[in-house]
Design an enzyme around this catalytic site. Structure first.
Site, PDB file in Angstrom:
ATOM      1  N   HIS A  31       8.296  -6.171  73.298  1.00 44.52           N
ATOM      2  CA  HIS A  31       8.087  -6.649  74.660  1.00 44.52           C
ATOM      3  C   HIS A  31       7.971  -5.462  75.592  1.00 44.52           C
ATOM      4  O   HIS A  31       8.661  -4.463  75.396  1.00 44.52           O
ATOM      5  CB  HIS A  31       9.248  -7.553  75.100  1.00 44.52           C
ATOM      6  CG  HIS A  31       8.884  -8.418  76.244  1.00 44.52           C
ATOM      7  ND1 HIS A  31       8.974  -7.984  77.540  1.00 44.52           N
ATOM      8  CD2 HIS A  31       8.384  -9.671  76.285  1.00 44.52           C
ATOM      9  CE1 HIS A  31       8.557  -8.952  78.329  1.00 44.52           C
ATOM     10  NE2 HIS A  31       8.188  -9.982  77.602  1.00 44.52           N
ATOM     11  N   ASP A  55       8.343 -15.688  71.567  1.00 39.08           N
ATOM     12  CA  ASP A  55       7.341 -16.387  70.758  1.00 39.08           C
ATOM     13  C   ASP A  55       7.641 -16.384  69.270  1.00 39.08           C
ATOM     14  O   ASP A  55       6.938 -17.039  68.500  1.00 39.08           O
ATOM     15  CB  ASP A  55       5.957 -15.752  70.988  1.00 39.08           C
ATOM     16  CG  ASP A  55       5.411 -16.119  72.342  1.00 39.08           C
ATOM     17  OD1 ASP A  55       5.685 -17.251  72.777  1.00 39.08           O
ATOM     18  OD2 ASP A  55       4.745 -15.295  72.966  1.00 39.08           O
ATOM     19  N   HIS A  64      -0.254 -12.067  74.723  1.00 42.10           N
ATOM     20  CA  HIS A  64       0.587 -12.736  75.735  1.00 42.10           C
ATOM     21  C   HIS A  64       0.995 -14.092  75.161  1.00 42.10           C
ATOM     22  O   HIS A  64       1.630 -14.153  74.119  1.00 42.10           O
ATOM     23  CB  HIS A  64      -0.225 -12.815  77.034  1.00 42.10           C
ATOM     24  CG  HIS A  64       0.531 -13.234  78.247  1.00 42.10           C
ATOM     25  ND1 HIS A  64       1.899 -13.298  78.318  1.00 42.10           N
ATOM     26  CD2 HIS A  64       0.096 -13.623  79.491  1.00 42.10           C
ATOM     27  CE1 HIS A  64       2.272 -13.694  79.519  1.00 42.10           C
ATOM     28  NE2 HIS A  64       1.195 -13.910  80.246  1.00 42.10           N
TER      29      HIS A  64
HETATM   30  N1  CMC Z   1       4.512  -4.717  65.714  1.00 47.03           N
HETATM   31  C1  CMC Z   1       4.402  -3.435  65.313  1.00 47.03           C
HETATM   32  N2  CMC Z   1       4.414  -2.379  66.139  1.00 47.03           N
HETATM   33  C2  CMC Z   1       4.543  -2.650  67.447  1.00 47.03           C
HETATM   34  C3  CMC Z   1       4.661  -3.951  67.934  1.00 47.03           C
HETATM   35  C4  CMC Z   1       4.641  -5.015  67.012  1.00 47.03           C
HETATM   36  N3  CMC Z   1       4.766  -6.283  67.426  1.00 47.03           N
HETATM   37  N4  CMC Z   1       4.774  -3.924  69.291  1.00 47.03           N
HETATM   38  C5  CMC Z   1       4.721  -2.622  69.622  1.00 47.03           C
HETATM   39  N5  CMC Z   1       4.577  -1.855  68.514  1.00 47.03           N
HETATM   40  C6  CMC Z   1       4.555  -0.395  68.453  1.00 47.03           C
HETATM   41  C7  CMC Z   1       3.219   0.155  68.900  1.00 47.03           C
HETATM   42  O1  CMC Z   1       2.322   0.301  67.828  1.00 47.03           O
HETATM   43  C8  CMC Z   1       3.634   1.491  69.508  1.00 47.03           C
HETATM   44  O2  CMC Z   1       3.892   2.360  68.435  1.00 47.03           O
HETATM   45  P1  CMC Z   1       3.504   3.925  68.583  1.00 47.03           P
HETATM   46  O3  CMC Z   1       4.411   4.444  69.656  1.00 47.03           O
HETATM   47  O4  CMC Z   1       3.766   4.502  67.241  1.00 47.03           O
HETATM   48  O5  CMC Z   1       2.057   3.949  68.972  1.00 47.03           O
HETATM   49  C9  CMC Z   1       4.996   1.176  70.156  1.00 47.03           C
HETATM   50  O6  CMC Z   1       5.529   0.078  69.388  1.00 47.03           O
HETATM   51  C10 CMC Z   1       4.901   0.789  71.617  1.00 47.03           C
HETATM   52  O7  CMC Z   1       3.957  -0.288  71.717  1.00 47.03           O
HETATM   53  P2  CMC Z   1       3.066  -0.581  72.978  1.00 47.03           P
HETATM   54  O8  CMC Z   1       1.846  -1.306  72.549  1.00 47.03           O
HETATM   55  O9  CMC Z   1       2.897   0.683  73.771  1.00 47.03           O
HETATM   56  O10 CMC Z   1       4.023  -1.525  73.806  1.00 47.03           O
HETATM   57  P3  CMC Z   1       3.593  -2.463  75.004  1.00 47.03           P
HETATM   58  O11 CMC Z   1       4.768  -2.540  75.898  1.00 47.03           O
HETATM   59  O12 CMC Z   1       2.300  -2.022  75.582  1.00 47.03           O
HETATM   60  O13 CMC Z   1       3.323  -3.869  74.288  1.00 47.03           O
HETATM   61  C11 CMC Z   1       3.550  -6.059  73.480  1.00 47.03           C
HETATM   62  C12 CMC Z   1       4.144  -4.976  74.382  1.00 47.03           C
HETATM   63  C13 CMC Z   1       4.346  -7.348  73.674  1.00 47.03           C
HETATM   64  C14 CMC Z   1       2.088  -6.335  73.889  1.00 47.03           C
HETATM   65  C15 CMC Z   1       3.639  -5.570  72.010  1.00 47.03           C
HETATM   66  O14 CMC Z   1       4.971  -5.359  71.648  1.00 47.03           O
HETATM   67  C16 CMC Z   1       2.947  -6.529  71.051  1.00 47.03           C
HETATM   68  O15 CMC Z   1       1.742  -6.455  70.852  1.00 47.03           O
HETATM   69  N6  CMC Z   1       3.734  -7.493  70.430  1.00 47.03           N
HETATM   70  C17 CMC Z   1       3.131  -8.462  69.557  1.00 47.03           C
HETATM   71  C18 CMC Z   1       2.539  -9.577  70.393  1.00 47.03           C
HETATM   72  C19 CMC Z   1       3.613 -10.462  70.988  1.00 47.03           C
HETATM   73  O16 CMC Z   1       4.528 -10.887  70.306  1.00 47.03           O
HETATM   74  N7  CMC Z   1       3.437 -10.797  72.277  1.00 47.03           N
HETATM   75  C20 CMC Z   1       4.332 -11.696  72.980  1.00 47.03           C
HETATM   76  C21 CMC Z   1       5.098 -10.999  74.072  1.00 47.03           C
HETATM   77  S1  CMC Z   1       6.424 -12.028  74.710  1.00 47.03           S
HETATM   78  C22 CMC Z   1       5.664 -13.355  75.430  1.00 47.03           C
HETATM   79  C23 CMC Z   1       4.708 -13.009  76.526  1.00 47.03           C
HETATM   80  O17 CMC Z   1       4.982 -12.153  77.348  1.00 47.03           O
HETATM   81  O18 CMC Z   1       3.677 -13.667  76.581  1.00 47.03           O
END
Ligand code: CMC
Length: 428
Positions: free
Chosen positions: A306, A362, A267
């Protein structure tokens, strides 16, 4: 049969049910009538991360994740970032309308006159270790504020709620600045009420020997960043504030729960994690190998992806522009080139395209904060300063919503059936 309804046939029993659809939703509680027999609890919906479950009705923030739209109370984020001050946006989020000149002056006056914290708060903060993470300090100190203002427990009274709102928004910068000074072993600088909200915060963080030369371009850049972070509907920390607040605890405790949620690297902690990642990559030539590791599932590209935005994060676009304004003042952050190259490669790579992963808020904010002189572990504190009005607006909305009950999700029990206690001698 009503048009706005959903017909469900339960193939276990052959029975048919008609559930009303309102605002694009069915009510999960309506599923409970779907039973296999008298002993059956009734059908539930399973949605562990709220991927497709609305937890509330809200009039604060609108997001269209596919189109990359973000609006506070109907106003596009682009217009607010260009034209409004942070306190104006805070007022908008909290009151629902932009303030008139007189209303804004009153609001600014009230915020300005609550910036001091009780002297025991400063003593309390001195108790943290010299290397305490500032987010840990912030969440502890904000939670402790509830003990300084026991009147905050009276959450039913709108006047009391208003007072806590003013206290939170005016004191968080003071506490945040103290956390900054604490980690550097510097004496605390007290609020100056002749300065603007942002000017006072910057002065409390950076003043040395009674002096600080303000840079108004950097101050406006910081203000824009706070505006971009001010609310983001039902994100992890806001949900935490609502959920904890639904127990009717005081707002200081509820907001400290929000700060705890924001602390996490998935987050608000992501802006810190981006800088750590850029440091680890070190040089441009290491980027392809790094991307391959990410694609192989060994870590994530921090600052990308996201839950809601699946085309682009409109805040990231605005932040990229702010980054250039800041770097004109401070000189280029050498990590920018690595970030730009990472972004270029990732946006062309099938792995990221297929998963709709774009830079989020971010990705560039950490680079800006670093150029402004903030240490990496302080970035999330700045996010918290920005998000505060959103947390309070959502907390109040939750309290005033007649449908609100204490948050209490259901579970699917997957543990043992009843079994008999085993005496120690017979175990293992
Ligand atoms: N790098 C590489 N792969 C990713 C990433 C990433 N940053 N984000 C998602 N994926 C992949 C993930 O591995 C999955 O792949 P697969 O379908 O092959 O298993 C697919 O994309 C879907 O990911 P998810 O984890 O199901 O997506 P989510 O909606 O649960 O997660 C997130 C959203 C923001 C937690 C995630 O994209 C992430 O961890 N990003 C990196 C951390 C980040 O930058 N966070 C800040 C978010 S914006 C500010 C805030 O809200 O605080």
């Amino acid at each position: 049969m009503a048009k706005d309804s959903l017909t469900i046939v339960d193939n276990r029993t052959g029975k048919q049910y008609e559930l009303p659809i309102s605002e694009g939703c069915i009510k999960s509680a309506d599923l409970r009538q779907i039973k296999t027999g008298d002993e059956d609890f009734g059908l539930m919906a399973y949605d562990p991360a709220f991927l497709n479950t609305a937890s509330c009705r809200s009039a604060v923030t609108f997001i269209d994740g596919d189109k990359g739209i973000l609006r506070y109370r109907g106003y596009p984020i682009e217009q607010l970032a260009e034209k409004a001050s942070f306190l104006e946006v805070a007022y908008l989020l909290l009151e629902g309308e932009l303030p008139t000149k007189v209303q804004l002056e009153k609001w600014e006056h009230e915020i300005r006159h609550h910036t001091y914290v009780h002297t025991n708060v400063t003593k309390f903060m001195e108790g943290f270790r010299y290397d305490a993470h500032p987010m840990g300090t912030l969440l502890g100190a904000v939670g402790a504020l509830s003990t300084f203002y026991p009147d905050a427990k009276d959450i039913e009274d709108p006047h009391t709620r208003y007072l806590q709102r003013v206290r939170l928004i005016s004191k968080l910068p003071t506490i945040a600045a103290f956390a900054f000074r604490h980690s550097r072993g510097l004496p605390y600088v007290f609020p100056r009420n002749d300065l603007s909200y942002i000017g006072n915060f910057v002065n409390m963080t950076f003043e040395i020997g009674g002096k600080h030369e303000p840079n108004l371009v950097l101050q406006r850049a910081l203000e824009i960043l706070l505006i971009l972070h001010a609310d983001h509907e039902q994100n992890c920390s806001t949900s935490a504030v609502r959920s904890v607040g639904s127990s009717h605890v005081d707002p200081f405790s509820a907001v400290s729960a929000g700060i705890a949620a924001l602390y996490g690297p998935l987050h608000g902690g992501a802006n810190e994690a981006v800088l750590v990642m850029l440091d680890e990559i070190g040089e441009q030539k290491n980027i392809p190998a790094f991307i391959e590791e990410v694609k192989a599932g060994k870590g994530r590209l921090m600052g990308f992806g996201h839950r809601v935005y699946k085309s682009y994060d409109p805040r990231a676009k605005l932040i990229k522009k702010v980054a250039y304004d800041v770097f004109e003042q401070t000189g280029l952050n050498p990590k920018l080139e690595i970030a730009l190259e990472l972004e270029r490669i990732a946006l062309e790579d099938e792995y990221f395209i297929k998963r709709k992963l774009y830079p989020n808020v971010d990705f560039y904010s950490g680079l800006i904060y670093q150029a402004m002189g903030y240490p990496t572990d302080y970035f999330t504190v700045l996010f918290a300063l920005g998000r505060l009005p959103g947390w309070i607006a959502q907390w109040e909305e939750m309290l005033r919503d007649k449908e609100t009950k204490i948050s209490r999700p259901r579970q699917i029990y997957i543990g043992h059936d009843e079994r008999q206690f085993v005496p120690m001698a017979m175990r293992g």
